[in-house]
Design a protein around this motif. Sequence first.
Motif, PDB file in Angstrom:
ATOM      1  N   TYR A  11       1.150   6.825  -6.678  1.00 13.08           N
ATOM      2  CA  TYR A  11       0.019   7.742  -6.852  1.00 13.08           C
ATOM      3  C   TYR A  11       0.468   9.186  -6.658  1.00 13.08           C
ATOM      4  CZ  TYR A  11      -4.558   9.860  -6.082  1.00 13.08           C
ATOM      5  OH  TYR A  11      -5.665  10.660  -6.148  1.00 13.08           O
TER       6      TYR A  11
ATOM      7  N   TRP B 154       2.106   1.757  -3.534  1.00 11.22           N
ATOM      8  CA  TRP B 154       1.034   2.291  -4.372  1.00 11.22           C
ATOM      9  C   TRP B 154       0.835   3.770  -4.089  1.00 11.22           C
ATOM     10  CZ3 TRP B 154      -3.503   4.877  -3.697  1.00 11.22           C
ATOM     11  CH2 TRP B 154      -4.332   4.957  -4.817  1.00 11.22           C
TER      12      TRP B 154
ATOM     13  N   GLN C 285       0.824  -1.205   0.000  1.00  9.50           N
ATOM     14  CA  GLN C 285       0.000   0.000   0.000  1.00  9.50           C
ATOM     15  C   GLN C 285       0.858   1.254   0.000  1.00  9.50           C
ATOM     16  OE1 GLN C 285      -2.265  -0.913   3.526  1.00  9.50           O
ATOM     17  NE2 GLN C 285      -4.060  -1.542   2.329  1.00  9.50           N
TER      18      GLN C 285
END
Length: 170
Positions: free
Chosen positions: A149, A145, A142
């Motif tokens: 992002y 990611w 996470q």
Amino acid sequence: LAYAIFGVGLFKGAFYYCDADGDLDIKYSVDRDECNGNTTDGVPLRWQTYPSNFNNIAAGLLTMIELATTEQFPDIMYAAVDFTTLDHHPVRYHSPARALFFVVFILLGGVFFLGLVVGITIERFQELSSRDGRSALLTEEQERWLDTYRSVLTARPKRGKKPPEIWRRW
């Protein structure tokens, strides 16, 4: 601790009653000197105290902890309100002013404990979040990611050269 000591001073020996397996008529009518033997039905009479009481400081502290969690709060408060004098049976709603002791504690204790719990929770969360500069709530995948992002959000197109004037005619 101070409130428990205050409670012992006010209610020591106050939470006793005559028990005949939950018979409320006996609870509210039989004094200590009459509370021996059996009822007409053969049920034994026992002079006993409520499990939560103020007979000593240790019991008072446990009772205050129980009150702070609002567990059995009405039962404990009504036992204090029903108290008359030592070794006498309780009388329903004998002294409603005694309820103030419990209401004030619930209000002050509730605010104190709520602040304490929220403070500890926030402090623990900040401690976990600041460890290693990583988030305490995200997994490695996470976090990767989230980094991707963020880089996509901050990316801007590169400005190229101006096209030659020849192309502007069209």
